[in-house]
Write an enzyme that holds these catalytic residues in place. Structure first.
Site, short mmCIF file in Angstrom:
data_model
loop_
_atom_site.label_atom_id
_atom_site.label_comp_id
_atom_site.label_asym_id
_atom_site.label_seq_id
_atom_site.Cartn_x
_atom_site.Cartn_y
_atom_site.Cartn_z
N GLU A 170 12.86 36.62 6.83
CA GLU A 170 13.09 35.83 5.77
C GLU A 170 13.00 34.24 5.85
O GLU A 170 14.02 33.70 5.45
CB GLU A 170 14.46 36.39 5.07
C1 LIG Z 1 12.08 44.14 11.27
C2 LIG Z 1 11.32 43.24 10.30
C3 LIG Z 1 11.29 43.17 8.85
C4 LIG Z 1 10.48 42.60 7.98
N1 LIG Z 1 10.30 42.79 6.73
C5 LIG Z 1 9.50 42.07 5.96
C6 LIG Z 1 9.25 42.53 4.82
O1 LIG Z 1 10.14 43.28 4.11
N2 LIG Z 1 8.25 41.75 3.94
C7 LIG Z 1 7.40 40.73 4.63
O2 LIG Z 1 6.64 40.34 3.70
N3 LIG Z 1 7.59 40.58 5.97
C8 LIG Z 1 8.57 41.15 6.62
N4 LIG Z 1 8.78 40.71 7.99
C9 LIG Z 1 7.85 39.73 8.67
C10 LIG Z 1 8.94 38.57 8.90
O3 LIG Z 1 9.27 37.80 7.73
C11 LIG Z 1 8.12 37.69 9.86
O4 LIG Z 1 8.15 38.38 11.17
C12 LIG Z 1 8.34 36.16 9.88
O5 LIG Z 1 8.16 35.67 8.45
C13 LIG Z 1 7.57 35.29 10.78
O6 LIG Z 1 6.27 35.42 10.89
P1 LIG Z 1 5.55 36.03 12.38
O7 LIG Z 1 6.34 36.91 13.05
O8 LIG Z 1 4.08 36.39 12.09
O9 LIG Z 1 5.93 34.72 13.26
P2 LIG Z 1 4.85 33.43 13.15
O10 LIG Z 1 4.67 32.91 11.85
O11 LIG Z 1 3.61 33.87 14.16
O12 LIG Z 1 5.60 32.57 14.02
C14 LIG Z 1 5.95 32.71 15.73
C15 LIG Z 1 6.78 31.62 15.91
O13 LIG Z 1 6.21 30.27 15.63
C16 LIG Z 1 7.13 29.65 14.90
N5 LIG Z 1 6.57 28.68 14.12
C17 LIG Z 1 5.41 29.10 13.12
N6 LIG Z 1 5.03 28.15 12.34
C18 LIG Z 1 5.81 26.95 12.71
C19 LIG Z 1 5.60 25.66 12.61
N7 LIG Z 1 4.70 25.09 11.68
N8 LIG Z 1 6.55 24.91 13.19
C20 LIG Z 1 7.11 25.23 14.18
N9 LIG Z 1 7.32 26.59 14.64
C21 LIG Z 1 6.58 27.46 14.04
C22 LIG Z 1 8.17 30.54 14.34
O14 LIG Z 1 9.35 30.30 13.72
C23 LIG Z 1 8.34 31.61 15.42
O15 LIG Z 1 9.13 31.21 16.22
C24 LIG Z 1 9.69 41.48 8.61
C25 LIG Z 1 9.56 41.54 10.15
C26 LIG Z 1 10.53 42.23 11.01
C27 LIG Z 1 10.49 42.13 12.48
#
Ligand SMILES: Cc1cc2nc3c(=O)[nH]c(=O)nc-3n(C[C@H](O)[C@H](O)[C@H](O)COP(=O)(O)OP(=O)(O)OC[C@H]3O[C@@H](n4cnc5c(N)ncnc54)[C@H](O)[C@@H]3O)c2cc1C
Length: 635
Positions: free
Chosen positions: A437
């Site tokens: 979120e």
């Molecule tokens: C248990 C679980 C339930 C979930 N449920 C849903 C759901 O119901 N619906 C849905 O759509 N998604 C869902 N998600 C996805 C979740 O919202 C994403 O994991 C989250 O948005 C982060 O995306 P990512 O994991 O791809 O990380 P990434 O975007 O790849 O980021 C990796 C790291 O880099 C950091 N980062 C990225 N961009 C920047 C920036 N510009 N500046 C500084 N730091 C940055 C992030 O904070 C993180 O620390 C779920 C995930 C999990 C694990």
């Protein structure tokens, strides 16, 4: 934020076709287009960044537009009675929600807590809804996450906010009866950056349907869901404006398939999966808002959706407090209960004061939302950031106080004849709050964008990489004048000497927040003047500014919470003691953040990180078995 440099981000990811590789500027453009630019209602946090402590906005806590009264209390009592009959630990061990639990929750109306009564729901306020989530969360995270993914971000929320009358009549009664839903934004290449979205919905020639193709990752509830709200890119050239668009998708439609069930470090009971869409036909009537407004819908949905996480974290804090209170007073080592040793006592005190602050922050966010008189986008993001970070520290301290028993599973404890207190499981489940979120970093970026907005507005063409040099020169003068004026205004504020005497013993802390808000406004302007539009690249500085504001927000919330409790029961000073300790520790953090605002090690750390990524320090990784799969991380 505009960028003066363009840096094309090329990844080696084979999943992303070349035409969808996006520049950093394009990513920002997409985020900027989805941003709400106007402030029609007041915001306490926005005022803080402007150097103004507006306690009058939040003290006393604003009245809710609607009071659920006895109807809400009765529901919470029945929910609690039901939860006591369910084995929460068992439910959290096995994925999926058993049919009898689903049916009992439907019977109670738990799937329609936020759906208006006219559509068969309970139509509760945010307060009753989040109290219900807190009750569920400390008993079974499976129940709370299923209900929250369905109602905080799933189909009901955007439907209530943005649906047409026909859409509401068609879907809300079904959802209120227990048809589970979810929210599908994330893709393999879309985590925090929606500009890379590949799911595509193309309007048919007759204009009656969209054909959806692509795949969504980590969609909570998907394996159980009947309906999803799905974000997909609509190509612009098909006769409409195009862009990221939101659709209601019935999971029974041909071509929709859950191809994988995902499991995680924590939340073992939740149902979460990869959803594949192959030529899925979606009637145009299922589009939410116009083409291109899907991301805005997602962001607005998340504004209130995010209020659930601070409440759940505060509830977990209460659970931790109970665990350490009991354990630290009975567990004796070195001739005394461990709670009598100063190191453990300090952990217990901090768990108590931080739990108090988390509850104050959660209550404030909910009260602001329920009043309907405030723009809560910053407060919701602050609450999510503060409580997910604080909650994690609280659980970590709880594990430390429990020692080896904190690390041992509940099953193992029980098998040895000890109380099955699942601290390790709570810790594993708690961790995700800092990621989903909107991760903590994305929350800080989101808040920082609003903090610098007043300056960016004045900067005009100076911050626009596409504008002409003569326009830049002209606007630079205007910007210089604005900055000087701003810093001056926030310097003289000290002479106002507002009185916070009515906060009693906490008055000194509120005065500190007042002074620090002006210092924050000055520092923000100074950072902007120093770095110019390139400030966006100095995340360390920006994030410290946001963390200062977050501390000030938590202090304000804590002082109001304590004062509110003291007004009701003047003989009980314990709330003031909790707020006092939290504020004293928070002040130390604020002082340290201000001192290190322009930390001299930032550039060194950044350079070193790039060296790590370039492999300059691979020698440091030698002497172990590699953690990555043979083909590397990016298989
Ligand atoms: C248990 C679980 C339930 C979930 N449920 C849903 C759901 O119901 N619906 C849905 O759509 N998604 C869902 N998600 C996805 C979740 O919202 C994403 O994991 C989250 O948005 C982060 O995306 P990512 O994991 O791809 O990380 P990434 O975007 O790849 O980021 C990796 C790291 O880099 C950091 N980062 C990225 N961009 C920047 C920036 N510009 N500046 C500084 N730091 C940055 C992030 O904070 C993180 O620390 C779920 C995930 C999990 C694990």
């Amino acid at each position: 934020m505009n960028s003066s440099t363009i840096e094309t981000v090329r990844t080696s990811n084979p999943v992303l076709p070349l035409e969808r590789e996006v520049s950093e500027r394009e990513a920002r453009k997409v985020a900027e287009a989805a941003r709400e630019k106007e402030w029609k209602l007041p915001s306490f946090v926005r005022e803080l960044f402007l150097g103004r402590l507006r306690m009058d906005l939040i003290n006393p806590l604003p009245e809710p537009k609607q009071d659920d009264g006895e109807r809400g209390e009765d529901f919470l009592r029945r929910l609690e009675d039901y939860l006591r009959t369910v084995d929460g630990d068992e439910l959290d061990r096995v994925p999926g929600m058993p049919a009898e639990v689903h049916d009992a929750l439907s019977e109670l109306g738990a799937f329609g807590m936020k759906i208006p009564q006219e559509f068969g729901g309970l139509g509760f306020s945010q307060r009753t809804y989040t109290r219900a989530l807190a009750l569920c969360g400390t008993h079974s995270s499976t129940i709370s996450v299923t209900l929250s993914a369905h109602q905080s971000i799933g189909v009901p929320q955007p439907l209530v906010l943005f649906g047409t009358d026909e859409q509401k009549e068609k879907y809300l009664p079904r959802l209120a009866k227990g048809a589970i839903s979810g929210f599908a934004l994330t893709e393999t290449d879309v985590g925090s950056d929606p500009a890379r979205m590949q799911c595509e919905a193309v309007l048919s020639d007759d204009g009656c349907t969209y054909v959806l193709n692509g795949s969504k990752l980590w969609c909570t509830n998907a394996p159980l869901a009947e309906l999803l709200v799905v974000m997909a890119r609509v190509p612009g050239e098909e006769g409409g404006p195009g862009g990221i668009t939101a659709f209601i998708v019935d999971m029974a439609t041909e071509g929709v398939e859950v191809t994988n069930r995902c499991s995680f470090m924590g939340l073992p009971g939740i149902e979460n999966g990869v959803v594949q869409f192959k030529n899925v036909s979606i009637p145009v009537e299922n589009r939410l808002l116009e083409e291109g407004r899907g991301l805005k819908l997602a962001l607005v949905t998340l504004n209130t959706g995010r209020l659930g996480i601070p409440v759940s974290c505060a509830a977990t804090g209460k659970w931790c407090l109970q665990v350490v209170r009991e354990w630290a007073s009975v567990r004796a080592q070195w001739g005394a209960p461990i709670g009598k040793h100063e190191a453990v006592a300090h952990m217990v005190a901090t768990i108590a004061s931080e739990t108090f602050a988390m509850e104050a922050v959660a209550d404030l966010g909910v009260a602001l939302a329920d009043s309907g008189k405030f723009d809560i986008r910053l407060e919701a993001a602050m609450g999510k950031l503060l409580n997910s970070e604080t909650g994690w520290r609280v659980v970590d301290r709880t594990m430390q106080v429990r020692g080896g028993r904190g690390y041992e599973t509940a099953e193992s404890l029980e098998a040895r004849g000890e109380a099955p207190i699942p601290v390790e499981q709570v810790m594993r489940s708690m961790r995700i709050n800092r990621i989903f979120e909107g991760s903590s970093e994305i929350m800080r970026l989101f808040i920082a964008r609003e903090a610098v907005d007043p300056h960016l507005r004045k900067a005009g063409s100076v911050a626009d990489p596409d504008s002409r040099l003569d326009a830049k020169v002209k606007d630079a003068f205007g910007l210089g004048f604005h900055m000087a004026n701003w810093v001056g205004r926030n310097l003289v504020g000290w002479s106002r000497k507002p009185s916070y005497r009515h906060f009693g013993e906490l008055a000194g802390h509120v005065a500190f927040v007042d002074r620090s808000a002006r210092r924050l406004a000055r520092s923000t302007a100074l950072a902007m003047a120093w770095y110019g539009p390139k400030l966006e690249r100095h995340q360390a500085v920006l994030f410290r500014l946001v963390d200062i504001a977050a501390e000030l927000y938590a202090m304000s919330a804590s002082c109001i919470q304590a004062k509110g409790k003291l007004d009701i029961a003047p003989e009980d000073e314990t709330p003031v003691q909790l707020a006092d300790l939290f504020c004293s520790q928070s002040r130390q953090r604020v002082d340290s953040l201000f001192r290190g605002l322009f930390d001299a090690t930032d550039a060194d750390a950044y350079r070193l990180a790039q060296g790590v990524l370039d492999g300059d320090y691979r020698w440091l990784e030698q002497g172990i078995l590699e953690p990555t799969a043979p083909n590397g991380i990016n298989r």
